[in-house]
Design a protein around this motif. Structure first.
Motif, PDB file in Angstrom:
ATOM      1  N   GLN A 773       3.953   8.594   3.320  1.00 38.98           N
ATOM      2  CA  GLN A 773       3.523   7.541   2.383  1.00 38.98           C
ATOM      3  C   GLN A 773       2.909   6.367   3.156  1.00 38.98           C
ATOM      4  O   GLN A 773       1.872   5.816   2.756  1.00 38.98           O
ATOM      5  N   ALA A 774       3.553   5.989   4.239  1.00 37.87           N
ATOM      6  CA  ALA A 774       3.050   4.857   5.030  1.00 37.87           C
ATOM      7  C   ALA A 774       1.666   5.157   5.604  1.00 37.87           C
ATOM      8  O   ALA A 774       0.778   4.296   5.602  1.00 37.87           O
ATOM      9  N   HIS A 775       1.481   6.397   6.088  1.00 32.44           N
ATOM     10  CA  HIS A 775       0.164   6.780   6.611  1.00 32.44           C
ATOM     11  C   HIS A 775      -0.902   6.673   5.530  1.00 32.44           C
ATOM     12  O   HIS A 775      -1.999   6.148   5.770  1.00 32.44           O
ATOM     13  N   LEU A 777      -0.869   4.945   2.715  1.00 35.20           N
ATOM     14  CA  LEU A 777      -1.089   3.556   2.319  1.00 35.20           C
ATOM     15  C   LEU A 777      -1.945   2.821   3.359  1.00 35.20           C
ATOM     16  O   LEU A 777      -2.780   1.976   3.008  1.00 35.20           O
ATOM     17  N   THR A 778      -1.744   3.168   4.628  1.00 31.54           N
ATOM     18  CA  THR A 778      -2.562   2.569   5.689  1.00 31.54           C
ATOM     19  C   THR A 778      -4.031   2.933   5.511  1.00 31.54           C
ATOM     20  O   THR A 778      -4.924   2.075   5.522  1.00 31.54           O
ATOM     21  N   HIS A 795      -1.659  -2.681  -0.509  1.00 31.34           N
ATOM     22  CA  HIS A 795      -1.358  -1.377   0.093  1.00 31.34           C
ATOM     23  C   HIS A 795      -1.058  -1.497   1.582  1.00 31.34           C
ATOM     24  O   HIS A 795      -0.179  -0.803   2.108  1.00 31.34           O
ATOM     25  N   ALA A 799       2.400  -0.458   3.494  1.00 28.49           N
ATOM     26  CA  ALA A 799       2.391   0.449   4.643  1.00 28.49           C
ATOM     27  C   ALA A 799       3.172  -0.151   5.812  1.00 28.49           C
ATOM     28  O   ALA A 799       3.984   0.529   6.452  1.00 28.49           O
ATOM     29  N   HIS A 803       6.430   1.564   7.638  1.00 26.56           N
ATOM     30  CA  HIS A 803       6.390   1.926   9.061  1.00 26.56           C
ATOM     31  C   HIS A 803       7.511   1.226   9.827  1.00 26.56           C
ATOM     32  O   HIS A 803       8.152   1.828  10.699  1.00 26.56           O
ATOM     33  N   VAL A 815      -1.842  -0.082  10.924  1.00 30.41           N
ATOM     34  CA  VAL A 815      -1.869  -1.053   9.827  1.00 30.41           C
ATOM     35  C   VAL A 815      -2.495  -2.361  10.304  1.00 30.41           C
ATOM     36  O   VAL A 815      -3.268  -3.009   9.581  1.00 30.41           O
TER      37      VAL A 815
END
Length: 978
Positions: A773-775, A777-778, A795, A799, A803, A815
């Motif tokens: 998810q973090a990737h 969103l980045t 977003h 992220a 992370h 990010v």
């Protein structure tokens, strides 16, 4: 005992300095040491020490100094060096390698392109050579040594620059250039280093400084090389110089005989042929073909100033011979600057290899060739190169179709065989000449078996050679009965079995097990895993095998085996369960690689295959750099292990190793990465393992994307998506969709990329994968910055929070790049500079230069917004160098465009135009639409009239197609202003 001349004259023994005495006595010792091992005439000694006006009783003084030097040597080591009186003069009985000057010279002769070896050699300098001594000879010698030092520093610096470490050279090169203001070679190297770290202005200033010094002091202009470097800096085209490989293995100790074959090698390669010179050295196994060619190669290095390539084709290893396409990749990697793209197709690789060596005078040694078909694609098409091939095959096709010369090698002549035994065993040979001759015959006069027998004889120093011959005769008689008759193979195997007798049971077992190990090199950790023994015991076994000449050192704590010995070891039973042994090896490498990857990328640990705790000792990594160095060192072994696993019924191990190495191989070692992931994909497909195959395809897709092969990348990723779908793997599908988004983003199609990232985000949420998810969103936030979406900041903040929860510093750095781009678009350039700087620092700490390049490129754009145009130019150049080093063609187009924009803002229109033109060519090749438009926009600024309108219209059309309306408005405003 060793002697120091690169500083004050010193004698060291047992770690302590031994006082030599007054300066005149030091000078006498220095003269003897400079000619170590040779007799120095008394008159020469007097002239060098006392000069043209020696005192009346100078010979008496010389005798007194010699006496005191002898006492100092005896005090240091009674059994060590001596000064002896020969006819007409004196000689010090030491090996040249005991003197620091000769060690220094040897390093630069044997390893002229090895940065680590050159760096170590420079440490031998302890100040002014022959410090404290005076006289004409001393000054001449000191001056010559200073010149050698300058050349050595420059050679080291060039090696560091080629290896991507220019920053390490600047301080020393600056000091050298300041100390030698007229030294053009040093100035040129310093300019290259300054340019490589983005200090182009300083490089130009350095040129102006030496130009003025040459004019004022000598009334001369800079030479052609310095002028060429200056022009390259001016035009921003200072690419790495030709790589000069020096790959010959170390020469063989106590090499004996083969005078006829050495003369033939000289004759065949020393002419003026208009066609390529190919020499085939053929003959029986163990005859010393490789040793002869390597020995000859070291003797004739000066005839091949553009370097020596050496490649073991593994034609007779227990595993598969090296495919010619892999061999071409290895050769091209040695020839090309880091990051240069190596073609995928075999025919293209062969053509590129012929192109690279066409104008170079090189020696190419292709060792252990299996067949004509294996080596034919590796032949240069130029008479400049000499190719020497060793093989047990006659290679008749090369002789018939390519005009190759053949040199046949079999047993050593009887006299040479006895001479070799004498050099290896010593005086016992003189006492038993008949037994020695019989021993040579029992060893069938092959260098390999003679060396093994000699080592066995040395280990049993009190046993008469005649008794050892009787033992060997009995062993061969037994084998003759078992094999149904006497033949050379039985004799060789008898010597092998005989040589094992000196070993302990654990060392003999280790030898047998190593015959099953698929990798070309190994260390104590690997041996411990395949023998299921403690690490200390494994190291003891390796030490014993080295002493017995059954394995040989290949580097720091790494070892290899002669293919004939490896084949013999593989035949031994010794109660070995091969499946268990190899499983232990794979589990060790899997555990060790997992530990290294966890040290490098802890936030992605859950994304990698689950690995059980190792029952075998694995290396301990104190930091990310140590982990990365270990992975780099082990990569050839891992590549061999993956290939073996894929073809010998271990598909799960091939898949696991590929999946573990995914992030490490990203932007790093493309040739090895393609081979590892390709083997994993094929093995998983054959085994019907959809998930493993899909993971390997995602890795291959990433490699193709980085190199700008968009169609291949897309095909691999969608194939992976389908495979994940067949097994209802939602997490896998999320990764695949996210990777498709990254392909779209890399080509500048931000709107479809945004859609793919949104879809992948939902899938990662469904799979409850926080890092995924973090990737997403980045990436989503970053493309939203570029299309002007108001959701970007939200977003990116999400992220960063995810992370940080996962402890994923690698993700945090990405990010920061997105946030830096957002700050730039919002008119906060100072924040943009800070964020990109923090991202670059984080990537630098992780050793991930591929990602660091993107942060540095973004930093250049932010600095341009602040009006810091010189810094912007330097950082775009630095990013460009890193992109090229790691083969990122799309990144290269970004940096070229950024460089063009910064140069335009500084008023350098011609240079700006050149960089935008290069960016246009690269972006067109990779299909990167946004960078194509950006290049056209830059070319429009640098042109007038119809040319400017042409580029302007192209830029408008592409930006409109991509939906980047805010950029279209900026372009129109630019046009109106112009």
């Amino acid at each position: 005992m060793d002697f120091r001349l690169l500083g004050p004259v010193r004698l060291h023994a047992a770690g302590k300095a031994v006082e030599v005495g007054e300066p005149r006595r030091q000078a006498v010792l220095a003269v003897l040491l400079i000619d170590a091992g040779r007799t120095v005439d008394v008159d020469v000694l007097v002239d060098r020490v006392w000069g043209e006006a020696p005192p009346k009783h100078v010979r008496r003084s010389l005798q007194a100094h010699i006496t005191r030097i002898r006492r100092a040597l005896e005090q240091a080591d009674p059994d060590g060096a001596q000064v002896v009186r020969d006819s007409g003069g004196y000689r010090i009985t030491i090996r040249p390698q005991q003197v620091d000057v000769f060690r220094f010279r040897s390093a630069f002769q044997d390893h002229p392109t090895d940065a680590a070896a050159l760096r170590a050699a420079l440490l031998l300098w302890q100040g002014e050579p022959l410090a404290g001594l005076r006289g004409p000879w001393v000054e001449r010698t000191r001056t010559a040594l200073r010149h050698e030092y300058v050349a050595a520093v420059v050679a080291w610096a060039e090696a560091e620059i080629r290896g991507g470490n220019p920053l390490a050279t600047i301080a020393r090169l600056t000091e050298l250039a300041d100390e030698h203001p007229l030294q053009e070679m040093a100035a040129a190297a310093l300019m290259r280093a300054l340019y490589a770290v983005g200090r182009g202005a300083d490089a130009l200033a350095r040129y102006e400084r030496i130009r003025l010094a040459l004019r004022d002091e000598l009334g001369a202009d800079p030479g052609p090389e310095l002028v060429a470097v200056h022009q390259a800096v001016l035009h921003h085209d200072l690419r790495p110089r030709h790589v000069t490989p020096a790959q010959l293995p170390a020469d063989v100790a106590a090499f004996t005989g083969r005078a006829e074959q050495l003369a033939q090698l000289d004759r065949f390669t020393g002419g003026t042929s208009r066609t390529s010179v190919v020499v085939c050295v053929t003959g029986t196994a163990g005859a010393g073909k490789t040793a002869t060619v390597v020995h000859w190669g070291h003797q004739v290095r000066d005839r091949f100033p553009d370097g020596q390539l050496y490649l073991d084709l593994c034609g007779y290893d227990p595993g598969e011979p090296m495919p010619s396409t892999d061999a071409l990749a290895v050769l091209l990697t040695a020839l090309l600057p880091a990051g240069t793209e190596i073609p995928l197709m075999p025919a293209e690789r062969a053509a590129r290899f012929r192109t690279e060596v066409a104008a170079r005078r090189m020696l190419v040694v292709l060792d252990n060739a299996a067949s004509v078909e294996q080596v034919r694609p590796l032949l240069p098409g130029t008479p400049m190169c000499a190719v020497v091939i060793t093989s047990r095959d006659s290679l008749a096709g090369l002789v018939a179709l390519h005009g190759a010369h053949r040199i046949e090698m079999d047993r050593l002549p009887a006299a040479d065989a006895v001479t070799l035994l004498h050099r290896l065993i010593g005086e016992r040979v003189d006492a038993e000449p008949e037994a020695t001759a019989a021993l040579a015959e029992r060893c069938v006069r092959l260098p390999l078996t003679l060396r093994l027998a000699a080592e066995y004889a040395v280990s049993r120093s009190r046993t008469p050679l005649s008794r050892l011959v009787d033992e060997l005769r009995a062993a061969q008689r037994t084998l003759d009965v078992l094999s149904g008759g006497s033949d050379q193979r039985a004799a060789v195997r008898a010597v092998f079995s005989w040589s094992l007798r000196q070993l302990s049971a654990e060392a003999a077992h280790a030898f047998a097990v190593l015959g099953r190990h698929p990798a070309p090199m190994f260390d104590a950790h690997a041996l411990a895993s395949i023998t299921d023994r403690p690490l200390e015991q494994a190291q003891r076994s390796l030490d014993a095998l080295v002493r017995a000449n059954l394995v040989h050192a290949t580097g720091s704590d790494r070892y290899g085996m002669h293919d004939l010995l490896k084949a013999y070891a593989a035949e031994l039973d010794d109660g070995i369960d091969e499946h268990t042994a190899l499983d232990g090896a794979y589990r060790y490498y899997i555990a060790a690689i997992a530990a290294a990857m966890n040290c490098l990328y802890p936030g992605e640990a859950h994304r990698r295959p689950s690995v059980a705790d190792s029952k075998y000792p694995i290396p301990v990594f104190s930091d990310a750099h140590e982990a990365r160095d270990w992975l780099d060192t082990e990569l050839p072994a891992v590549q061999a292990l993956v290939a073996h696993a894929a073809t010998h019924g271990w598909p799960e191990h091939a898949a696991t190793l590929s999946a573990l190495l995914f992030r490490f191989l990203e932007g790093h070692q493309e040739t090895a990465a393609l081979a590892i992931n390709g083997h994993a994909r094929d093995a998983a497909h054959a085994a019907g393992d959809h998930i493993a195959e899909a993971n390997a395809r995602i890795a291959l897709g990433g490699l193709h994307k980085q190199a700008g092969r968009t169609k291949l990348a897309t095909a691999e990723i969608w194939a992976a998506y389908s495979l994940f779908g067949e097994v209802a793997d939602v997490l896998g599908q999320a990764r695949a969709v996210g990777n498709v988004g990254m392909i779209e983003e890399s080509t500048g199609r931000y709107l479809p990329a945004s859609d793919y990232y949104t879809t992948a985000l939902a899938l990662f949420q469904q799979a409850e994968d926080v890092t995924g998810q973090a990737h997403m969103l980045t990436r989503l936030g970053t493309v939203e910055v570029r299309i002007g979406s108001e959701s970007a900041a939200h977003h990116l903040r999400q992220a960063m929070e995810l992370h940080r929860q996962a402890g994923h510093r690698f993700g945090e750095a990405w990010v920061k790049i997105g946030m830096g781009e957002l700050a730039a678009t919002e008119g906060r350039p100072a924040d943009a500079i800070q964020l990109h700087t923090e991202a670059a620092d984080l990537f630098g700490q992780l050793g991930h230069q591929y990602s660091e390049a993107w942060a540095i490129d973004g930093l250049g754009r932010a600095e341009a917004l602040c009006g810091r145009l010189s810094d912007a130019t330097n950082h775009h150049r630095q990013a460009l160098g890193l992109f090229r080093q790691h083969g990122d063609r799309i990144g290269e187009s970004w940096a070229l465009n950024g460089l063009g924009e910064a140069l335009h803002a500084r008023g350098h229109e011609a240079a700006a135009r050149d960089n935008h033109a290069d960016a246009l060519a690269m972006a067109t090749r990779t299909g990167c639409r946004e960078q194509i438009a950006r290049a056209h926009r830059g070319l429009a600024r640098a042109a007038t009239g119809a040319t400017a309108r042409h580029h302007h219209e192209h830029a408008i059309a592409i930006y409109t197609e991509l939906g980047l309306r805010h950029v279209v408005r900026e372009q129109v405003a630019d046009d109106n202003e112009r």
